[in-house]
Motif scaffolding. Structure first.
Motif, short mmCIF file in Angstrom:
data_model
loop_
_atom_site.label_atom_id
_atom_site.label_comp_id
_atom_site.label_asym_id
_atom_site.label_seq_id
_atom_site.Cartn_x
_atom_site.Cartn_y
_atom_site.Cartn_z
N PHE A 49 0.89 -1.02 -0.06
CA PHE A 49 0.37 0.18 0.15
C PHE A 49 0.69 1.36 0.21
N GLN A 50 2.14 1.07 0.78
CA GLN A 50 3.28 2.14 0.75
C GLN A 50 3.79 2.47 -1.01
N SER A 51 3.48 1.32 -1.54
CA SER A 51 4.51 1.92 -2.56
C SER A 51 3.85 2.24 -3.94
N ASP A 57 -6.26 2.99 -5.18
CA ASP A 57 -6.60 4.53 -5.64
C ASP A 57 -6.20 4.69 -6.93
N LEU A 58 -5.42 3.36 -8.21
CA LEU A 58 -6.12 3.94 -9.18
C LEU A 58 -7.05 3.99 -9.69
N THR A 59 -7.61 4.84 -10.91
CA THR A 59 -8.80 5.50 -11.34
C THR A 59 -8.85 4.47 -12.77
N CYS A 79 -2.91 11.02 -7.37
CA CYS A 79 -1.69 12.28 -7.52
C CYS A 79 -0.57 12.03 -6.03
N TRP A 80 -1.59 11.93 -5.44
CA TRP A 80 -0.76 11.95 -4.26
C TRP A 80 -0.34 10.55 -3.58
N LYS A 81 -0.01 9.98 -4.49
CA LYS A 81 0.47 8.20 -4.52
C LYS A 81 1.44 8.11 -5.49
N HIS A 82 0.91 8.38 -6.31
CA HIS A 82 1.04 7.35 -8.05
C HIS A 82 2.33 8.87 -8.57
N TRP A 146 3.32 0.19 -17.03
CA TRP A 146 3.57 1.38 -15.96
C TRP A 146 4.34 2.59 -16.90
N THR A 147 2.68 3.57 -17.07
CA THR A 147 4.06 4.94 -17.82
C THR A 147 3.92 6.05 -17.43
N GLU A 148 4.71 6.56 -17.75
CA GLU A 148 5.43 8.02 -16.65
C GLU A 148 3.63 8.33 -17.60
N THR A 149 3.99 9.91 -16.50
CA THR A 149 2.68 10.60 -16.46
C THR A 149 3.10 11.85 -15.68
N ILE A 150 2.41 12.96 -15.79
CA ILE A 150 3.05 14.44 -15.15
C ILE A 150 2.03 14.84 -14.37
N CYS A 151 1.94 14.76 -13.25
CA CYS A 151 0.94 15.70 -12.07
C CYS A 151 1.38 16.94 -11.86
N SER A 152 -0.23 17.01 -11.71
CA SER A 152 -0.29 18.66 -11.59
C SER A 152 -0.20 19.35 -10.33
#
Length: 154
Positions: A49-51, A57-59, A79-82, A146-152
């Motif tokens: 759960f910490q990873s 919590d993905l949507t 964004c707060w986790k992934h 898993w693909t990189e993303t930008i978290c605003s």
């Protein structure tokens, strides 16, 4: 879910998510899973759960190829986790259920609670529990990326 407990009890606290039974059972079934499914199910981060690579919590963002032999299910980061999105490609799809079935809601099932991948005579089954429903796919195999993303918000 057969092994993942979505409503475990710890002392007086109920409603605890507990994949322990599944994780204990996984070594005995991992060899029966197709290679891609085995890689996702046995990834050490999958149920941590910490990873940042825990599916919790993905949507659910999109489901493509419904009714076909090839399907894609795309999950958006939280964004707060992934810091990555997850794309799962399913090959040789022989079963697909989304529930509860509601045409107005489509695939809007809310955030992922947990999932479970099990061997199946057609390859594997992948059940994904979300806060507002479930997604279940039976397929020959799957491939998770898993693909990189930008978290605003970071």
């Amino acid at each position: 879910m057969e092994y993942v407990n979505l409503d475990a009890q710890v002392g007086d606290l109920s409603g605890v998510l507990d994949p322990t039974l599944y994780l204990e059972h996984l070594p005995s079934i991992a060899g029966d899973l197709p290679p891609g499914a085995r890689a996702l199910a046995t990834d050490a981060d999958h149920y941590d759960f910490q990873s940042r690579r825990c599916v919790k919590d993905l949507t659910l963002r999109a489901v493509r190829g419904i009714g076909g032999e090839e399907m894609e299910v795309e999950f958006q980061h939280n964004c707060w986790k992934h810091d990555q999105d997850l794309l799962i490609r399913y090959a040789g799809v022989s079963g697909f259920i989304i529930g509860p079935a509601d045409e107005d809601r489509g695939t809007d099932l809310g955030a992922v609670i947990l999932d479970e991948i099990l061997p199946h005579r057609d390859g594997c089954s992948h059940e994904i529990a979300c806060w507002d429903g479930t997604l279940a796919i039976v397929c020959r195999d799957l491939r998770a990326t898993w693909t990189e993303t930008i978290c605003s918000s970071k």
